[in-house]
Structures are given as C-alpha cells and as structure tokens.
Design an enzyme around this catalytic site. Structure first.
Site, PDB file in Angstrom:
ATOM      1  N   TYR A  67     -78.678 -26.317  49.078  1.00 37.83           N
ATOM      2  CA  TYR A  67     -77.335 -26.839  48.826  1.00 37.83           C
ATOM      3  C   TYR A  67     -77.357 -28.325  48.506  1.00 37.83           C
ATOM      4  O   TYR A  67     -76.807 -28.774  47.502  1.00 37.83           O
ATOM      5  CB  TYR A  67     -76.393 -26.591  50.014  1.00 37.83           C
ATOM      6  CG  TYR A  67     -75.219 -27.517  49.936  1.00 37.83           C
ATOM      7  CD1 TYR A  67     -74.191 -27.261  49.035  1.00 37.83           C
ATOM      8  CD2 TYR A  67     -75.181 -28.716  50.656  1.00 37.83           C
ATOM      9  CE1 TYR A  67     -73.137 -28.152  48.882  1.00 37.83           C
ATOM     10  CE2 TYR A  67     -74.142 -29.602  50.511  1.00 37.83           C
ATOM     11  CZ  TYR A  67     -73.127 -29.316  49.625  1.00 37.83           C
ATOM     12  OH  TYR A  67     -72.099 -30.197  49.449  1.00 37.83           O
ATOM     13  N   THR A 120     -70.536 -29.555  59.224  1.00 44.71           N
ATOM     14  CA  THR A 120     -69.701 -30.507  59.946  1.00 44.71           C
ATOM     15  C   THR A 120     -68.446 -30.791  59.131  1.00 44.71           C
ATOM     16  O   THR A 120     -68.513 -30.907  57.908  1.00 44.71           O
ATOM     17  CB  THR A 120     -70.481 -31.816  60.194  1.00 44.71           C
ATOM     18  OG1 THR A 120     -71.737 -31.495  60.789  1.00 44.71           O
ATOM     19  CG2 THR A 120     -69.728 -32.753  61.109  1.00 44.71           C
ATOM     20  N   CYS A 134     -53.134 -17.924  48.067  1.00 41.97           N
ATOM     21  CA  CYS A 134     -53.493 -17.413  46.745  1.00 41.97           C
ATOM     22  C   CYS A 134     -52.454 -17.745  45.670  1.00 41.97           C
ATOM     23  O   CYS A 134     -52.800 -17.904  44.504  1.00 41.97           O
ATOM     24  CB  CYS A 134     -53.715 -15.911  46.809  1.00 41.97           C
ATOM     25  SG  CYS A 134     -55.079 -15.437  47.908  1.00 41.97           S
ATOM     26  N   ASP A 188     -72.030 -23.858  48.791  1.00 43.74           N
ATOM     27  CA  ASP A 188     -71.904 -24.047  50.239  1.00 43.74           C
ATOM     28  C   ASP A 188     -71.036 -22.908  50.797  1.00 43.74           C
ATOM     29  O   ASP A 188     -70.727 -21.960  50.096  1.00 43.74           O
ATOM     30  CB  ASP A 188     -71.291 -25.422  50.547  1.00 43.74           C
ATOM     31  CG  ASP A 188     -69.812 -25.451  50.255  1.00 43.74           C
ATOM     32  OD1 ASP A 188     -69.377 -24.705  49.344  1.00 43.74           O
ATOM     33  OD2 ASP A 188     -69.071 -26.182  50.925  1.00 43.74           O
ATOM     34  N   GLU A 219     -73.608 -36.117  52.295  1.00 44.79           N
ATOM     35  CA  GLU A 219     -73.979 -34.702  52.249  1.00 44.79           C
ATOM     36  C   GLU A 219     -74.766 -34.290  53.489  1.00 44.79           C
ATOM     37  O   GLU A 219     -74.575 -33.189  54.006  1.00 44.79           O
ATOM     38  CB  GLU A 219     -74.779 -34.395  50.980  1.00 44.79           C
ATOM     39  CG  GLU A 219     -73.971 -34.492  49.684  1.00 44.79           C
ATOM     40  CD  GLU A 219     -72.790 -33.532  49.649  1.00 44.79           C
ATOM     41  OE1 GLU A 219     -72.754 -32.577  50.457  1.00 44.79           O
ATOM     42  OE2 GLU A 219     -71.891 -33.741  48.823  1.00 44.79           O
TER      43      GLU A 219
END
Length: 370
Positions: A136, A59, A213, A154, A53
């Site tokens: 987060y 990144t 979608c 995030d 994490e």
DNA sequence: AAATCGGGGAA
DNA sequence: TTCCCAGATTT
C-alpha cells in the site's frame, strides 16, 4: 439510478466522476497540499507524504494529526530524523501504537539519508524495498509524491471496489482482483489525486455501515447499490475471538513523586517501550491477582484492575501502589512524575500509573502543542 | 495463509 | 458491545 439496461460507466468515466467529486469535497489535512497547488506545478514533500502514510497505517486521521505536527516541527526533514536518537523517536511516537512502525521509520530515515543522500526513491519498486513500506504505502507515496500511476489499495479502496463490482470473494483472497480493477481506473493525469479521492470516498461516503450511496459519484455504476446489498461487502473471513490474559502491575512512587520504570525487551509486544514492573501476562490464568509476583517487598496497596484490549488479546492488570525510595535496579530508572509524558510509555502503562495515581489523569503533552 | 502488532473513534 | 481504521512483517 441508471436504468438496468444502460451500459455501466467505463473505468475511466468512473475515475473522472470521482475526481470531479474530489475537487468539490477536498479535505484540508496537514500533509496535503491546498487545492489547485498541483495544477500550479507544486509537488508534495516526499518526506511529509511518507511520514503521514506510515502514521496513518491502521490509524485514524484524527489520531495522527497532533503526532504529525509534532514530528514535522521537531524533525522538518528526513535528514533531521536520521540525525535523531531512536529513543527520542520512540518517545515521540508513544501512544500512537504499532511501535515497530516507529523503529522502521527511523531505519528508513537512516537508510534514505545514507544511501540516497536524503532523497526518497521516486518509483513504487524503489520505495517498496524500504523498511516499513509495503504494497500500500509504496503505491501511495509513488502516486501522491511522484505522480506515478500506481494502484493504491487500502481498506477504504477495498470496500469501494468490492461494492462497485459486487465481489463475492472474501478478503484477503480478493486482493489481487481488487488491485487489477483499481489499476484499470487510474487516470494518467492525476494519479495522486485519484488515490486520495478513492480513500476519501471510502472514509466519508462508502462507509462500513449505512453508506451514503445517494451522494456517491460512482453510484450509477455500482453493482451493490443497484441490488441494495451495499452493506454485504466486502466479505471477510470470520476472525478468532480474543483470549484474556491476566497479570499485575506495580507502580512504585518515590517520596518526591518519581515513578520507577524499566524498558521492555526489544522484540515482541510494545518492543523497547517503557513500563512499570509487571508480572508476565500469560502465566496466571488461575484467577490469582499476582501480588506474589511483586518485584520486591513493600506495603503494596491494591488500586483496582485496568483492562486494555490489544489486537489479539485482552489484558487485565491488577494495579498495586507503594511509596518507596530505593536505588533503581540495573537498567531501571526513576522518572519525574511531571515528565512522564516524555517517556516512551505506551497507553496501557499510562493507564496503570493513572490507576495508582488518579491525579495524573490522561496522557498530557501529546494532543496539545507545547 | 495465519499470526503478530495498539489504540481509539464511531455507531 | 462491534467494527475497523491511508498495513507491514514474521512465522
């Protein structure tokens, strides 16, 4: 697509649909357990979850993989990392960017080793107090490693949720609203999988441009999709344009090929990392190339200009090359050219050295395992 | 709230 | 080119 008069799926319905999709599209990543492992009662290693994490902050997955493998091979547990030398950690992090993450990583490992006997706190609040762990990351580790029903938000999740609810508030003002909407979705049985599913959805289906979608498990409840305005969200405040800074870099090569390096200050940009000597980067806005800013007299040969883009400015460095054998000034050192990949050289400095000595090419020893 | 802090991959 | 990525910390 659902008829306009059909009731939208409830938050828990949406979470269920998402988890179904996740189980069918599970991505194998070095820090992730194999499918079904959690159902067998297996738990991820908090150390590996935490390390991944931190590395993944701002990144991409592709950039992190080789670094994660190298770190876990060299330092398999948080106690190993706590026992490591911080300079070795910085060298191993070189090239990954945002170097304060590496310093905080080491600080956090030291603290967990000394104050918590090598065990990470197992709550969002406890994790949130550790260096380098913010809103987060504390939520993500709590959910993934400790099965806590925390709301993990995030950049991916922000995009998914602002589209799902057609949120007109621009980021970052919309963050509290997004957090509350996610909280309402979190399933109590699989919070870790749910968090990763939301992020995977944002990374692979609900992408910034031209989202897929038609393949999305949440499309029947998505307000943006129903009005065909997916790409309008999330709304963001306009960002300032990047100024240009100019300077010169001086690559000094000893007859045996060694390169003269020094250490940058412990505060500010590229803090504590290695560099070739340079002029400062703000003083010269006048078009001068900086040759008069050389650290000492030598037969400096111009080797062109490198351009490197940082988060909030663009840097143009005129590169000069000289062959010279001198005793290194105090706190400077000669680095073996074949071992440059093991120095704490940020990418911009690698570019400067490579401009002077083209045979060096790109950084080696990071992407491939030794 | 705004600024600082890297680097690279994708379109 | 432009965007933005499993953001945190400082000002």
């Amino acid at each position: 697509m659902a008829p306009a008069n059909m009731k939208r799926p409830s938050p828990s319905d949406q979470a269920h649909s998402l988890l179904e999709w996740y189980d069918r599209h599970h991505r194998r990543l070095p820090w992730r357990l194999n499918p079904g492992a959690i159902a067998q009662g297996e738990r991820p290693d908090p150390y590996r979850v935490w390390l991944s994490e931190i590395m993944l902050q701002q990144t991409t997955v592709g950039a992190v993989k080789s670094y994660f493998d190298a770190f876990t091979a060299r330092w398999p547990t948080v106690l190993d990392l706590a026992a490591a030398d911080v300079d070795d950690v910085m060298k191993a992090w070189a090239g990954l960017g945002y170097y304060s993450r590496a310093r905080n990583l080491k600080k956090c490992a030291d603290l967990v080793a000394e104050e918590f006997s090598g065990r990470f706190p197992d709550t969002e609040e406890g994790l949130r107090n550790l260096p380098g762990i913010g809103d987060y990351t504390s939520a993500a580790i709590a959910a993934i490693a400790f099965n806590r029903p925390s709301a993990v938000v995030d950049g991916n999740v922000e995009r998914v949720v602002t589209r799902l609810h057609a949120i007109e508030t621009p980021l970052p003002a919309a963050k509290p609203e997004i957090k509350a909407l996610v909280k309402a979705m979190v399933p109590t049985d699989r919070p870790g999988d749910f968090a990763q599913a939301m992020m995977d959805l944002g990374a692979t289906i609900c992408t910034p441009r031209t989202p897929a979608c038609s393949l999305c498990p949440l499309n029947d409840g998505c307000l943006a999709y129903q009005s065909k305005t997916q790409e309008r969200y999330p709304l963001k405040l306009a960002k300032a344009e990047k100024p240009v800074r100019i300077g010169a870099a001086f690559v000094v090569e000893r007859p045996d090929g060694a390169i003269l390096l020094r250490k940058r200050p412990l505060k500010g940009l590229l803090a504590g990392m290695a560099e070739v000597p340079t002029t400062d980067w703000t003083a010269r806005q006048d078009g001068a190339d900086g040759i008069d800013g050389a650290p000492f007299e030598a037969n400096w040969l111009p080797r062109g200009v490198i351009v490197h883009v940082f988060t909030h400015f663009e840097l143009r460095l005129s590169v000069y090359h000289a062959k010279l054998d001198i005793p290194p000034p105090q706190s400077w050192w000669w680095a073996d050219q074949n071992l440059l990949g093991e120095e704490a050289l940020p990418t911009v400095m690698w570019k400067a050295v490579a401009a002077a000595i083209p045979s060096l090419g790109k950084r080696s020893g990071k992407k491939k395992k030794t």
